[in-house]
Every structure is written in C-alpha cells, then in structure tokens.
Design a protein around this motif. Structure first.
Motif, PDB file in Angstrom:
ATOM      1  N   PRO A   1       7.845  -0.059  -4.706  1.00  0.00           N
ATOM      2  CA  PRO A   1       7.498   1.258  -4.185  1.00  0.00           C
ATOM      3  C   PRO A   1       7.170   2.226  -5.320  1.00  0.00           C
ATOM      4  O   PRO A   1       7.769   2.159  -6.387  1.00  0.00           O
ATOM      5  CB  PRO A   1       8.767   1.708  -3.455  1.00  0.00           C
ATOM      6  CG  PRO A   1       9.540   0.472  -3.222  1.00  0.00           C
ATOM      7  CD  PRO A   1       9.186  -0.463  -4.336  1.00  0.00           C
ATOM      8  N   THR A   2       6.222   3.115  -5.080  1.00  0.00           N
ATOM      9  CA  THR A   2       5.888   4.162  -6.035  1.00  0.00           C
ATOM     10  C   THR A   2       6.166   5.504  -5.392  1.00  0.00           C
ATOM     11  O   THR A   2       6.537   5.585  -4.235  1.00  0.00           O
ATOM     12  CB  THR A   2       4.401   4.093  -6.429  1.00  0.00           C
ATOM     13  OG1 THR A   2       3.613   4.412  -5.282  1.00  0.00           O
ATOM     14  CG2 THR A   2       4.021   2.725  -6.958  1.00  0.00           C
ATOM     15  N   THR A   3       5.952   6.561  -6.148  1.00  0.00           N
ATOM     16  CA  THR A   3       6.208   7.885  -5.588  1.00  0.00           C
ATOM     17  C   THR A   3       5.150   8.285  -4.567  1.00  0.00           C
ATOM     18  O   THR A   3       5.391   9.146  -3.739  1.00  0.00           O
ATOM     19  CB  THR A   3       6.249   8.937  -6.711  1.00  0.00           C
ATOM     20  OG1 THR A   3       5.019   8.891  -7.438  1.00  0.00           O
ATOM     21  CG2 THR A   3       7.422   8.696  -7.635  1.00  0.00           C
ATOM     22  N   THR A   4       3.970   7.679  -4.609  1.00  0.00           N
ATOM     23  CA  THR A   4       2.915   8.068  -3.685  1.00  0.00           C
ATOM     24  C   THR A   4       2.819   7.174  -2.458  1.00  0.00           C
ATOM     25  O   THR A   4       2.467   7.645  -1.391  1.00  0.00           O
ATOM     26  CB  THR A   4       1.547   8.073  -4.393  1.00  0.00           C
ATOM     27  OG1 THR A   4       1.319   6.784  -4.965  1.00  0.00           O
ATOM     28  CG2 THR A   4       1.517   9.129  -5.480  1.00  0.00           C
ATOM     29  N   HIS A   5       3.095   5.908  -2.595  1.00  0.00           N
ATOM     30  CA  HIS A   5       3.049   4.987  -1.462  1.00  0.00           C
ATOM     31  C   HIS A   5       3.775   3.701  -1.818  1.00  0.00           C
ATOM     32  O   HIS A   5       4.149   3.485  -2.965  1.00  0.00           O
ATOM     33  CB  HIS A   5       1.630   4.713  -1.021  1.00  0.00           C
ATOM     34  CG  HIS A   5       0.780   3.957  -2.012  1.00  0.00           C
ATOM     35  ND1 HIS A   5       1.185   3.573  -3.260  1.00  0.00           N
ATOM     36  CD2 HIS A   5      -0.484   3.503  -1.918  1.00  0.00           C
ATOM     37  CE1 HIS A   5       0.212   2.926  -3.873  1.00  0.00           C
ATOM     38  NE2 HIS A   5      -0.808   2.881  -3.093  1.00  0.00           N
ATOM     39  N   LYS A   6       3.956   2.866  -0.844  1.00  0.00           N
ATOM     40  CA  LYS A   6       4.582   1.566  -1.047  1.00  0.00           C
ATOM     41  C   LYS A   6       3.573   0.500  -0.640  1.00  0.00           C
ATOM     42  O   LYS A   6       2.925   0.631   0.393  1.00  0.00           O
ATOM     43  CB  LYS A   6       5.847   1.449  -0.206  1.00  0.00           C
ATOM     44  CG  LYS A   6       6.879   2.519  -0.493  1.00  0.00           C
ATOM     45  CD  LYS A   6       8.082   2.407   0.428  1.00  0.00           C
ATOM     46  CE  LYS A   6       7.733   2.862   1.824  1.00  0.00           C
ATOM     47  NZ  LYS A   6       8.899   2.883   2.725  1.00  0.00           N
ATOM     48  N   THR A   7       3.455  -0.535  -1.434  1.00  0.00           N
ATOM     49  CA  THR A   7       2.525  -1.617  -1.149  1.00  0.00           C
ATOM     50  C   THR A   7       3.278  -2.940  -1.144  1.00  0.00           C
ATOM     51  O   THR A   7       4.103  -3.177  -2.017  1.00  0.00           O
ATOM     52  CB  THR A   7       1.412  -1.679  -2.218  1.00  0.00           C
ATOM     53  OG1 THR A   7       0.725  -0.437  -2.242  1.00  0.00           O
ATOM     54  CG2 THR A   7       0.425  -2.795  -1.913  1.00  0.00           C
ATOM     55  N   ALA A   8       2.972  -3.777  -0.165  1.00  0.00           N
ATOM     56  CA  ALA A   8       3.604  -5.092  -0.075  1.00  0.00           C
ATOM     57  C   ALA A   8       2.539  -6.178   0.021  1.00  0.00           C
ATOM     58  O   ALA A   8       1.880  -6.303   1.052  1.00  0.00           O
ATOM     59  CB  ALA A   8       4.517  -5.159   1.144  1.00  0.00           C
TER      60      ALA A   8
END
Length: 87
Positions: A4-11
């Motif tokens: 996860p990042t501060t702007t969005h989460k990618t999986a």
C-alpha cells in the motif's frame, strides 16, 4: 505481493481466472485495492475484471501473462511499469 502507498493500494494477483486467484481478486477488490490481474486466460480474466470494476467501483487493469515461461515474470513487470502502475 501488496505494498500500500499513501495514494492508493495495488494488488497484483496471478491466476485470477479461477480458484484461489479468483477468490483473492474478490477479496482485494472488496478492500478497495486497484487490482492488476495476470493470467494466461485473457478472455476469462477480462470478464472477471469487468465484473469486479462494476461491482466494487475500483480500477482493474488486466494483463495477459504466462508466468510459467522463463521470462514471464520479467514481461509482466515490464508491462506493469510501462502502464505506469505503482505498487
């Protein structure tokens, strides 16, 4: 692997056409992750991507990839990077 990042989460999830991969895709989508499904079965994967986008209102970027080949992971990584998808 999910970062996860501060702007969005990618999986990134492999094998989303069926089984555990499909179940994981649904789980991540429910939690608001941007999903990057990768599988050999592009038609099934795109149908699932369309379904998840409609149901959970999140971004799904389907990428055709054969991770059983020697360079499959490198090709998937290159495609993710080329599309500007951040972890």
């Amino acid at each position: 692997m999910v970062r996860p990042t501060t702007t969005h989460k990618t999986a990134p999830v492999t094998g989303v056409s069926s089984g555990i991969g499909k179940a994981l895709a649904h789980h991540f989508e429910k939690d608001g992750y941007q999903l990057v499904p990768a599988a050999r079965g592009v038609a099934k994967m795109q149908a699932l991507a369309d379904e998840l986008q409609k149901q959970f209102k999140v971004v799904v970027t389907a990428i055709g990839s054969d991770l059983e080949t020697n360079d499959g992971a490198a090709q998937l990584h290159a495609e993710v990077k080329a599309r500007g998808i951040q972890p």
